[in-house]
Structures are given as structure tokens and as C-alpha cells.
Design a protein around this motif. Structure first.
Motif, mmCIF file in Angstrom:
data_model
loop_
_atom_site.group_PDB
_atom_site.id
_atom_site.type_symbol
_atom_site.label_atom_id
_atom_site.label_comp_id
_atom_site.label_asym_id
_atom_site.label_seq_id
_atom_site.Cartn_x
_atom_site.Cartn_y
_atom_site.Cartn_z
ATOM 1 N N ILE A 98 0.863 -1.189 0.000
ATOM 2 C CA ILE A 98 0.000 0.000 0.000
ATOM 3 C C ILE A 98 0.893 1.230 0.000
ATOM 4 O O ILE A 98 1.875 1.291 0.738
ATOM 5 C CB ILE A 98 -0.915 0.044 1.255
ATOM 6 N N ALA B 139 -2.531 -1.236 -3.547
ATOM 7 C CA ALA B 139 -3.530 -0.186 -3.313
ATOM 8 C C ALA B 139 -2.838 1.158 -3.103
ATOM 9 O O ALA B 139 -1.746 1.227 -2.539
ATOM 10 C CB ALA B 139 -4.367 -0.528 -2.084
ATOM 11 N N VAL C 151 -3.521 5.018 -1.509
ATOM 12 C CA VAL C 151 -4.382 5.850 -0.665
ATOM 13 C C VAL C 151 -4.173 7.296 -1.075
ATOM 14 O O VAL C 151 -3.045 7.798 -1.043
ATOM 15 C CB VAL C 151 -4.062 5.648 0.837
ATOM 16 N N ASN D 4 -8.518 -0.063 -7.010
ATOM 17 C CA ASN D 4 -7.477 -0.179 -5.980
ATOM 18 C C ASN D 4 -7.021 1.184 -5.434
ATOM 19 O O ASN D 4 -5.952 1.300 -4.855
ATOM 20 C CB ASN D 4 -6.281 -0.979 -6.502
ATOM 21 N N PHE E 7 -8.084 4.296 -2.856
ATOM 22 C CA PHE E 7 -8.963 4.581 -1.722
ATOM 23 C C PHE E 7 -8.676 5.989 -1.215
ATOM 24 O O PHE E 7 -7.519 6.406 -1.193
ATOM 25 C CB PHE E 7 -8.717 3.565 -0.600
ATOM 26 N N THR F 108 -9.012 9.054 1.775
ATOM 27 C CA THR F 108 -9.252 9.432 3.171
ATOM 28 C C THR F 108 -8.437 10.699 3.431
ATOM 29 O O THR F 108 -7.673 11.134 2.567
ATOM 30 C CB THR F 108 -8.831 8.299 4.146
ATOM 31 N N PHE G 106 -6.634 3.624 9.221
ATOM 32 C CA PHE G 106 -7.236 3.414 7.896
ATOM 33 C C PHE G 106 -6.396 2.421 7.085
ATOM 34 O O PHE G 106 -6.920 1.485 6.482
ATOM 35 C CB PHE G 106 -7.313 4.776 7.169
ATOM 36 N N VAL G 107 -5.086 2.613 7.117
ATOM 37 C CA VAL G 107 -4.184 1.749 6.346
ATOM 38 C C VAL G 107 -4.195 0.322 6.894
ATOM 39 O O VAL G 107 -4.222 -0.651 6.130
ATOM 40 C CB VAL G 107 -2.752 2.341 6.358
ATOM 41 N N LYS H 210 -6.605 -1.209 8.422
ATOM 42 C CA LYS H 210 -7.871 -1.851 8.007
ATOM 43 C C LYS H 210 -7.797 -2.256 6.544
ATOM 44 O O LYS H 210 -8.284 -3.306 6.148
ATOM 45 C CB LYS H 210 -9.044 -0.883 8.219
ATOM 46 N N LEU H 211 -7.166 -1.395 5.736
ATOM 47 C CA LEU H 211 -7.052 -1.675 4.303
ATOM 48 C C LEU H 211 -6.197 -2.937 4.057
ATOM 49 O O LEU H 211 -6.529 -3.753 3.209
ATOM 50 C CB LEU H 211 -6.445 -0.444 3.600
ATOM 51 N N LYS I 181 -8.260 -5.906 4.371
ATOM 52 C CA LYS I 181 -9.217 -6.122 3.273
ATOM 53 C C LYS I 181 -8.573 -6.685 2.024
ATOM 54 O O LYS I 181 -9.220 -7.283 1.187
ATOM 55 C CB LYS I 181 -9.886 -4.770 2.910
ATOM 56 N N LEU I 182 -7.255 -6.458 1.866
ATOM 57 C CA LEU I 182 -6.587 -6.846 0.603
ATOM 58 C C LEU I 182 -6.391 -8.352 0.489
ATOM 59 O O LEU I 182 -6.140 -9.013 1.471
ATOM 60 C CB LEU I 182 -5.232 -6.142 0.492
#
Ligand code: GDP
Length: 297
Positions: free
Chosen positions: A214, A255, A257, A269, A271, A273, A289-290, A292-293, A296-297
């Protein structure tokens, strides 16, 4: 988790991440420079000071409340030091340089420095060899620090390269971290002069494929939050935008951000915030936030 870091945006984030996750930091050393007999590793120092919570969080380099008496005295004596080195900060540089002079490598010297500042996380230079980001301008070539500190980033940037990178090798300690951890976070750091040197150490880029990676964009809209990233991205043929950041990392990124101001880019991919960090709370929120991401990946 492995965090790849430069010296401003990512250290800001680390101040939030430090209490939430276990991580090792691999730090850019291509901006390192010997000044007044000592080796300054600006990005390593900022990471150590940020994690030790003593960083000057207005300038984002050096130690909070430091004085500059030695630097000023040197000027008075007719020696114009290229960089304003703080008195306490200089103690770090002397300690590191003495270790290097005694035959330790940069990985060992960094470990020692981090430990004496009470930092628990592993902090690793990207390599033990010396690499120097060299900026090509219409006036000629100059070291990154000459361009950024002495010339205040004013000259046009025609190109840039990392002198010595072909001799750089991933340190054994970093290879072990890369073998062990499958989550990699590229903080909001200059993609060209902070992250690309790390990626350019032989074999580093290919070791990221297959991992969850990420990146947080240091560019909001068409401008960097701070610093010369825009000039460097342009010189390397990238658009100055979060899309341009994505392009730099295209071959391995899971991903990206981007800031809420760029929320129109959020899909697939990408996101969005709030990525601007003005306080530790901002850094904690972005870190959550990261994290949690990654789940999810
Ligand atoms: P350097 O070694 O001092 O160049 O530091 P880095 O490469 O780690 O950080 C510089 C980058 O961080 C710049 O491109 C800035 O745009 C970005 N940056 C600084 N503060 C923030 C922030 O609060 N949020 C985001 N998203 N980017 C930031």
C-alpha cells in the motif's frame, strides 16, 4: 509490516503507527552527506527522532528545541557549514560517524543510534554502501543537499540519478525482514528521491511482487504537500498527481491511498481518506485506515 521511508511525510505517519502495529522501517540513504567530518543521514535521523518523539515537528528535521551555537560559531570563525546542524543533532552525527570510523557498517551504526534513543522498532538503511542522489540542472550536476539546502530547490531539474546505486546491495538484515513480512507500506514520501532509491537497490523491486503493498500519495491534486517532489516527478516524465505516484509503483502496488480532496479518483485499488497530518491524532487515524485496508486486501 515493512515501512519504506524518506524523511518527512512517512516519519509523520510513524508517530501514529508506532503504538498500533509492529513494523520495521527501511530508510532512504541516498540523501546522506558528510558535513564537517560527520555523516548526516537525514532520513534515518528523522525516523529515529520521530519514533523517539523528539523530532522538531515544525521543520520536520532535527531535534525539538535544539540550538545552533556550534554552527553559528563556525560561521563566525569563517567556516560556512552547508547545512544548519543543531548542537544536539550533531551529537547523533558524531556518534554514528565514530562507529563507522571504528569499522561498523551503517546497519550496525543505525541499530546502535536507534537503541540509545530508546526506539524499539527495527530501523534499517536501504544499503551499507554510499549512494548520492545527484540532480542534473542547466548549471551542472549537484548533490541533492546542495540543490535542496544550499540552492533552496531553485535550479531547474533536467534529470537526476543515484550515484553509486549499482554497487548497493540489500543488507542481510533487510533481506530477512523482506523474507518474513508480506505487508509493505510506502508512506507519503517523495516517490522519486526517497522511495525510488530504495527500490533501485539491486533485487529490491522484485522482492515486493507477491506482497501486499500500500502506498500513501504525497501528492494532493497536482501539488506535493511539501518539498520538491513535483519538480522531480516532472523531470522523470511522471504526471504530478496521485496517478503519477501510482505509475511510479505500478509493477507491484496493491492499493493507493489518496487524499479526500482527490476522492473522485477512488475506485478499484484507489482509496480516499484524509491524508494531511497536522497532529499525532491525524497520523493515528491515517494509520488505522491503512491497517484496516491491509486486512481487506
Ligand atoms: P524528505 O526525505 O524530506 O523528502 O521526506 P519524504 O520523502 O519522507 O517526504 C516528503 C513528501 O512527503 C513530500 O512529497 C510531501 O508532499 C509529503 N508529505 C509531507 N507531509 C505530508 C502529509 O501530511 N500528508 C501527505 N499525504 N503527504 C505529506
Amino acid at each position: 509490516m515493512i515501512v519504506l521511508s524518506g524523511g518527512t511525510g512517512t516519519p509523520k505517519l510513524l508517530m501514529g503507527l508506532k503504538d498500533l502495529a509492529d513494523f520495521s522501517v527501511v530508510v532512504n540513504t541516498a540523501e546522506d552527506v558528510w558535513i564537517s567530518g560527520n555523516k548526516i543521514c537525514p532520513d534515518i535521523d528523522s525516523v529515529v527522532y520521530a519514533l523517539a518523539e523528539i523530532i522538531d515537528d515544525e521543520k520536520w528535521w532535527g531535534i525539538k528545541g535544539d540550538s545552533f551555537r556550534t554552527h553559528e560559531k563556525l560561521k563566525e570563525l569563517g567556516y560556512d557549514e552547508m547545512m544548519a546542524v543543531g548542537d544536539l543533532d550533531r551529537a547523533t552525527h558524531i556518534l554514528r560517524s565514530e562507529l563507522l570510523r571504528k569499522g561498523k557498517n551503517l546497519v550496525e551504526a543505525t541499530k546502535f543510534v536507534a537503541e540509545v534513543y530508546g526506539v524499539k522498532h527495527g530501523i534499517y538503511p536501504m544499503c551499507n554502501e554510499e549512494v548520492a542522489t545527484t540532480i542534473v540542472t542547466p548549471e551542472g550536476e549537484m548533490h541533492f543537499q546542495e540543490f535542496w539546502v544550499k540552492r533552496k530547490g531553485v535550479p531547474d531539474v533536467v534529470d537526476l540519478y543515484f550515484k553509486g546505486i549499482e554497487k548497493a546491495r540489500i543488507p542481510q538484515e533487510v533481506l530477512e525482514v523482506l523474507k518474513r513480512d508480506d505487508e509493505v507500506l510506502i508512506g507519503p514520501s517523495n516517490p522519486i528521491t526517497s522511495i525510488t532509491p530504495i527500490l533501485s537497490v539491486e533485487g529490491f523491486r522484485k522482492r515486493l511482487s507477491g506482497k501486499k503493498v500500500i502506498a500513501i500519495s504525497p501528492i494532493v491534486g497536482n501539488n506535493p504537500v511539501s518539498g520538491p517532489a513535483g519538480k522531480f516527478m516532472k523531470a522523470k516524465g511522471f504526471e504530478v498527481s496521485p496517478r503519477g505516484v501510482f505509475e511510479v509503483y505500478r509493477d507491484f502496488l496493491s492499493a493507493l491511498v489518496v487524499d479526500e480532496a482527490d476522492s473522485k479518483l477512488a475506485s478499484g485499488n484507489t482509496f480516499a481518506t484524509k491524508t494531511i497530518m497536522k497532529s499525532k491524532e491525524d497520523a493515528v487515524r491515517l494509520s488505522e485506515f491503512v491497517l484496516k485496508l491491509f486486512d481487506k486486501l
